[in-house]
Design a protein around this motif. Structure first.
Motif, PDB file in Angstrom:
ATOM      1  N   TYR A 275      34.707   1.935  -7.480  1.00 48.78           N
ATOM      2  CA  TYR A 275      33.881   2.747  -8.388  1.00 48.78           C
ATOM      3  C   TYR A 275      34.683   3.325  -9.537  1.00 48.78           C
ATOM      4  CZ  TYR A 275      30.345   2.700  -4.736  1.00 48.78           C
ATOM      5  OH  TYR A 275      29.428   2.312  -3.817  1.00 48.78           O
ATOM      6  N   CYS A 276      35.967   3.297  -9.389  1.00 51.52           N
ATOM      7  CA  CYS A 276      36.808   3.978 -10.369  1.00 51.52           C
ATOM      8  C   CYS A 276      37.588   2.965 -11.204  1.00 51.52           C
ATOM      9  CB  CYS A 276      37.769   4.907  -9.622  1.00 51.52           C
ATOM     10  SG  CYS A 276      38.198   6.391 -10.519  1.00 51.52           S
ATOM     11  N   GLN A 277      37.079   1.709 -11.210  1.00 47.17           N
ATOM     12  CA  GLN A 277      37.831   0.700 -11.947  1.00 47.17           C
ATOM     13  C   GLN A 277      37.486   0.677 -13.421  1.00 47.17           C
ATOM     14  OE1 GLN A 277      37.408  -2.929  -9.776  1.00 47.17           O
ATOM     15  NE2 GLN A 277      38.977  -2.297  -8.311  1.00 47.17           N
ATOM     16  N   GLN A 278      38.348   0.014 -14.133  1.00 49.78           N
ATOM     17  CA  GLN A 278      38.210  -0.079 -15.581  1.00 49.78           C
ATOM     18  C   GLN A 278      36.901  -0.750 -15.979  1.00 49.78           C
ATOM     19  OE1 GLN A 278      41.375  -2.334 -17.123  1.00 49.78           O
ATOM     20  NE2 GLN A 278      40.905  -1.886 -19.249  1.00 49.78           N
ATOM     21  N   THR A 281      30.855   1.149 -15.633  1.00 51.20           N
ATOM     22  CA  THR A 281      30.010   2.283 -15.940  1.00 51.20           C
ATOM     23  C   THR A 281      29.031   2.473 -14.793  1.00 51.20           C
ATOM     24  OG1 THR A 281      30.075   1.327 -18.135  1.00 51.20           O
ATOM     25  CG2 THR A 281      28.830   3.348 -17.871  1.00 51.20           C
ATOM     26  N   LEU A 282      29.106   3.615 -14.196  1.00 48.62           N
ATOM     27  CA  LEU A 282      28.268   3.877 -13.027  1.00 48.62           C
ATOM     28  C   LEU A 282      26.921   4.450 -13.440  1.00 48.62           C
ATOM     29  CD1 LEU A 282      30.960   5.588 -10.798  1.00 48.62           C
ATOM     30  CD2 LEU A 282      29.899   3.370 -10.376  1.00 48.62           C
ATOM     31  N   SER A 283      25.902   4.070 -12.705  1.00 45.30           N
ATOM     32  CA  SER A 283      24.598   4.681 -12.933  1.00 45.30           C
ATOM     33  C   SER A 283      24.617   6.094 -12.360  1.00 45.30           C
ATOM     34  CB  SER A 283      23.514   3.863 -12.231  1.00 45.30           C
ATOM     35  OG  SER A 283      23.723   3.953 -10.828  1.00 45.30           O
ATOM     36  N   ALA A 284      23.658   6.898 -12.788  1.00 41.42           N
ATOM     37  CA  ALA A 284      23.583   8.279 -12.301  1.00 41.42           C
ATOM     38  C   ALA A 284      23.461   8.298 -10.776  1.00 41.42           C
ATOM     39  CB  ALA A 284      22.416   9.003 -12.955  1.00 41.42           C
ATOM     40  N   SER A 285      22.673   7.376 -10.231  1.00 43.26           N
ATOM     41  CA  SER A 285      22.461   7.427  -8.783  1.00 43.26           C
ATOM     42  C   SER A 285      23.729   7.006  -8.021  1.00 43.26           C
ATOM     43  CB  SER A 285      21.254   6.579  -8.379  1.00 43.26           C
ATOM     44  OG  SER A 285      21.493   5.231  -8.683  1.00 43.26           O
ATOM     45  N   LYS A 286      24.480   6.072  -8.593  1.00 43.22           N
ATOM     46  CA  LYS A 286      25.757   5.690  -7.975  1.00 43.22           C
ATOM     47  C   LYS A 286      26.750   6.853  -8.030  1.00 43.22           C
ATOM     48  CE  LYS A 286      26.367   1.811  -5.974  1.00 43.22           C
ATOM     49  NZ  LYS A 286      26.388   2.052  -4.535  1.00 43.22           N
ATOM     50  N   GLY A 324      45.394   5.836 -21.351  1.00 43.54           N
ATOM     51  CA  GLY A 324      45.634   6.406 -20.033  1.00 43.54           C
ATOM     52  C   GLY A 324      44.539   6.015 -19.071  1.00 43.54           C
ATOM     53  N   TYR A 325      43.989   6.989 -18.415  1.00 45.38           N
ATOM     54  CA  TYR A 325      43.037   6.692 -17.356  1.00 45.38           C
ATOM     55  C   TYR A 325      41.730   7.450 -17.584  1.00 45.38           C
ATOM     56  CZ  TYR A 325      41.456   5.624 -12.656  1.00 45.38           C
ATOM     57  OH  TYR A 325      40.751   5.160 -11.591  1.00 45.38           O
ATOM     58  N   PRO A 326      40.924   6.994 -18.541  1.00 47.44           N
ATOM     59  CA  PRO A 326      39.699   7.735 -18.896  1.00 47.44           C
ATOM     60  C   PRO A 326      38.701   7.845 -17.744  1.00 47.44           C
ATOM     61  CG  PRO A 326      39.743   5.570 -19.951  1.00 47.44           C
ATOM     62  CD  PRO A 326      41.088   5.780 -19.345  1.00 47.44           C
ATOM     63  N   GLN A 327      38.764   6.870 -16.794  1.00 49.00           N
ATOM     64  CA  GLN A 327      37.816   6.933 -15.663  1.00 49.00           C
ATOM     65  C   GLN A 327      37.951   8.241 -14.891  1.00 49.00           C
ATOM     66  OE1 GLN A 327      39.965   4.534 -16.369  1.00 49.00           O
ATOM     67  NE2 GLN A 327      39.363   2.554 -15.531  1.00 49.00           N
ATOM     68  N   GLY A 328      39.185   8.721 -14.771  1.00 44.11           N
ATOM     69  CA  GLY A 328      39.441   9.966 -14.049  1.00 44.11           C
ATOM     70  C   GLY A 328      38.732  11.125 -14.724  1.00 44.11           C
ATOM     71  N   ALA A 329      38.924  11.207 -16.032  1.00 49.39           N
ATOM     72  CA  ALA A 329      38.295  12.294 -16.794  1.00 49.39           C
ATOM     73  C   ALA A 329      36.773  12.184 -16.690  1.00 49.39           C
ATOM     74  CB  ALA A 329      38.747  12.229 -18.248  1.00 49.39           C
ATOM     75  N   TYR A 330      36.290  10.951 -16.715  1.00 44.95           N
ATOM     76  CA  TYR A 330      34.848  10.711 -16.651  1.00 44.95           C
ATOM     77  C   TYR A 330      34.280  11.197 -15.318  1.00 44.95           C
ATOM     78  CZ  TYR A 330      30.469   8.052 -16.934  1.00 44.95           C
ATOM     79  OH  TYR A 330      29.159   7.683 -16.966  1.00 44.95           O
ATOM     80  N   LEU A 331      34.951  10.848 -14.221  1.00 42.78           N
ATOM     81  CA  LEU A 331      34.459  11.273 -12.905  1.00 42.78           C
ATOM     82  C   LEU A 331      34.546  12.786 -12.728  1.00 42.78           C
ATOM     83  CD1 LEU A 331      35.661   8.594 -10.337  1.00 42.78           C
ATOM     84  CD2 LEU A 331      33.390   8.933 -11.314  1.00 42.78           C
ATOM     85  N   ARG A 332      35.616  13.370 -13.261  1.00 41.29           N
ATOM     86  CA  ARG A 332      35.742  14.833 -13.186  1.00 41.29           C
ATOM     87  C   ARG A 332      34.608  15.518 -13.938  1.00 41.29           C
ATOM     88  NH1 ARG A 332      41.280  14.024 -14.491  1.00 41.29           N
ATOM     89  NH2 ARG A 332      42.271  13.793 -12.459  1.00 41.29           N
ATOM     90  N   ALA A 333      34.305  14.983 -15.097  1.00 37.36           N
ATOM     91  CA  ALA A 333      33.228  15.575 -15.903  1.00 37.36           C
ATOM     92  C   ALA A 333      31.893  15.434 -15.173  1.00 37.36           C
ATOM     93  CB  ALA A 333      33.178  14.902 -17.274  1.00 37.36           C
ATOM     94  N   GLU A 369      21.877  12.114 -14.899  1.00 40.77           N
ATOM     95  CA  GLU A 369      21.195  11.220 -15.830  1.00 40.77           C
ATOM     96  C   GLU A 369      21.414  11.681 -17.269  1.00 40.77           C
ATOM     97  OE1 GLU A 369      17.427  10.944 -13.932  1.00 40.77           O
ATOM     98  OE2 GLU A 369      18.029   9.080 -12.943  1.00 40.77           O
ATOM     99  N   ARG A 370      21.304  13.003 -17.470  1.00 37.47           N
ATOM    100  CA  ARG A 370      21.584  13.532 -18.817  1.00 37.47           C
ATOM    101  C   ARG A 370      23.031  13.215 -19.197  1.00 37.47           C
ATOM    102  NH1 ARG A 370      18.581  17.791 -16.679  1.00 37.47           N
ATOM    103  NH2 ARG A 370      20.446  19.001 -16.171  1.00 37.47           N
ATOM    104  N   PHE A 371      23.929  13.344 -18.210  1.00 36.36           N
ATOM    105  CA  PHE A 371      25.361  13.110 -18.455  1.00 36.36           C
ATOM    106  C   PHE A 371      25.628  11.654 -18.848  1.00 36.36           C
ATOM    107  CE2 PHE A 371      29.405  11.648 -16.513  1.00 36.36           C
ATOM    108  CZ  PHE A 371      30.307  12.385 -17.270  1.00 36.36           C
ATOM    109  N   THR A 372      25.047  10.715 -18.085  1.00 40.20           N
ATOM    110  CA  THR A 372      25.344   9.300 -18.383  1.00 40.20           C
ATOM    111  C   THR A 372      24.685   8.845 -19.673  1.00 40.20           C
ATOM    112  OG1 THR A 372      23.506   8.659 -16.936  1.00 40.20           O
ATOM    113  CG2 THR A 372      25.712   8.547 -15.995  1.00 40.20           C
TER     114      THR A 372
END
Ligand code: ATP
Ligand code: MG
Length: 374
Positions: A275-278, A281-286, A324-333, A369-372
């Motif tokens: 789920y955290c790979q480059q 893009t995850l859906s809101a439900s995922k 760097g690793y934007p996925q990390g920042a994305y998941l944190r947000a 959903e608003r976030f994605t």
């Protein structure tokens, strides 16, 4: 009686490395003499004492003989007649079999200093084969001293291979093995530990699942290397080591009785690192499913550890983007958004139990959903 400094303290001083704990060897003394001097015995039938003031370990010179399979299958013989040379020969590596007398001069009957200068890990005698844990110890020292240019002597590797092929590694207890694994993982180059175990066919015995994976895919070693470079804690390193083993992670966890924190993170990272790979893009439900699975609301640190492990996986696989690793920042947000959903207002609306849970879930989903879509 004569007292010598032995083992790691002598070795590390000669290497110019910091010495953590000092082991002492006492030649020519009896248990009674030691007790009369105020030393406290550590166990009833083990000739080791604790210094009353410094708390350091003092062991009576002893010989050892294998008396059966596995640990515990050892008989000790400690007596005032046992010489320094006899005690040192039962030790694992020549660089660990040096002693220093009270004047600071080196006693080195097995030429540890030569091997130290040549950067070689070499067994002291054929008795090495009597304790299979030594296979793991040598691999651990190889990991620790790899940055200094050490390597395992060819004849020692051959002996390690014979021990591995004999099946004796199976007799090690989970506790003894884990202690070595744990310490090895925390060294600067833990991937060398795994590589050496592989080179001597020990990995096939200890972690056959990992051995098979590495036959076709070496990236796990690079992932582990990254985890050490980034000074990750033990449980993150363990999760990095096991991340690609799928259904076998549970068995490996249990085989070594890894601590709960290690087991838990390894299972979660094994299941969820995808789920955290480059470019993913995850859906809101995922996203919600992931956050719920980690219980990020009550266990924020565990989610951070997951992100850290995923970053090490991306780095080891060389899938890192320039920024760097934007996925990390994305998941944190995303976690921030889900956490911001106000439970209190739902409770104030009179919701309880299952209804509250469902309302919370759908509000979090809406927030994600608003976030994605933003
Ligand atoms: P560390 O820096 O990891 O503590 P060390 O060499 O001091 O390294 P210890 O486990 O503290 O390692 O053991 C002290 C000494 O006892 C070793 O240097 C070695 O001589 C001997 N020793 C310990 N365990 C074994 C073993 N399983 N087989 C043979 N010798 C051993
Ligand atoms: Mg030590």
């Amino acid at each position: 009686m004569q007292i010598y400094k032995v083992g790691g303290a002598v070795r590390d001083r000669l290497l110019g490395r910091p010495v953590s704990d000092v082991d002492w060897l006492v030649v020519g003394a009896t248990v009674e003499q030691m007790q009369a001097l105020g030393y406290r015995p550590v166990g009833a039938d083990f000739p080791v004492f604790i210094h009353p003031k410094t708390g350091e370990e003092y062991a009576l010179a002893r010989t050892e003989r294998k008396s059966g399979r596995g640990y515990g299958g050892f008989t000790f013989h400690a007596s005032p007649e046992v010489t320094l040379e006899q005690d040192l020969i039962r030790r694992d590596l020549t660089i660990n079999a040096m002693a220093e007398d009270e004047h600071g001069s080196l006693c080195d009957p097995y030429h540890g200093k030569t091997d130290l200068d040549k950067r070689i890990l070499r067994h002291v005698s054929p008795a090495f084969a009597e304790d299979p844990l030594r296979v793991l110890r040598v691999a651990r020292f190889a990991a620790r001293y790899a940055p200094l240019g050490f390597r395992v002597a060819e004849e020692t590797l051959e002996l390690m291979r014979q021990i591995s092929d004999s099946g004796e590694l199976q007799a090690l207890t989970a506790e003894r093995s884990w202690k070595e694994i744990e310490r090895a993982l925390m060294e600067d180059q833990p991937q060398v530990f795994i590589q050496v175990l592989r080179d001597c066919a020990a990995l096939k015995q200890l972690m056959p699942e990992l051995d098979t994976l590495l036959d076709s895919d070496q990236r796990t070693l690079a992932v582990l290397e990254q985890a050490a470079l980034h000074q990750q804690p033990l449980h993150v390193r363990w999760a990095c080591l096991t991340h690609d083993l799928g259904g076998a992670i549970k068995a490996i966890n249990q085989r070594f009785k890894a601590p709960r924190e290690c087991q838990e993170l390894a299972l979660l990272v094994g299941e969820c690192h995808g789920y955290c790979q480059q470019d993913y893009t995850l859906s809101a439900s995922k996203l919600l499913e992931l956050l719920q699975k980690f219980d990020v609301y009550r266990r924020p640190q565990r989610f951070e550890d997951y992100i850290a492990a995923c970053e090490m996986i991306a780095r080891g696989r060389q899938q890192l983007q320039e920024q760097g690793y934007p996925q990390g920042a994305y998941l944190r947000a995303a976690a921030q958004e889900a956490k911001a959903v106000d439970v209190k207002s739902l409770v104030e609306r009179g919701l309880t139990g299952q209804a509250l849970g469902e309302a919370l879930r759908s509000e979090r989903l809406a927030a994600l959903e608003r976030f994605t879509q933003a």
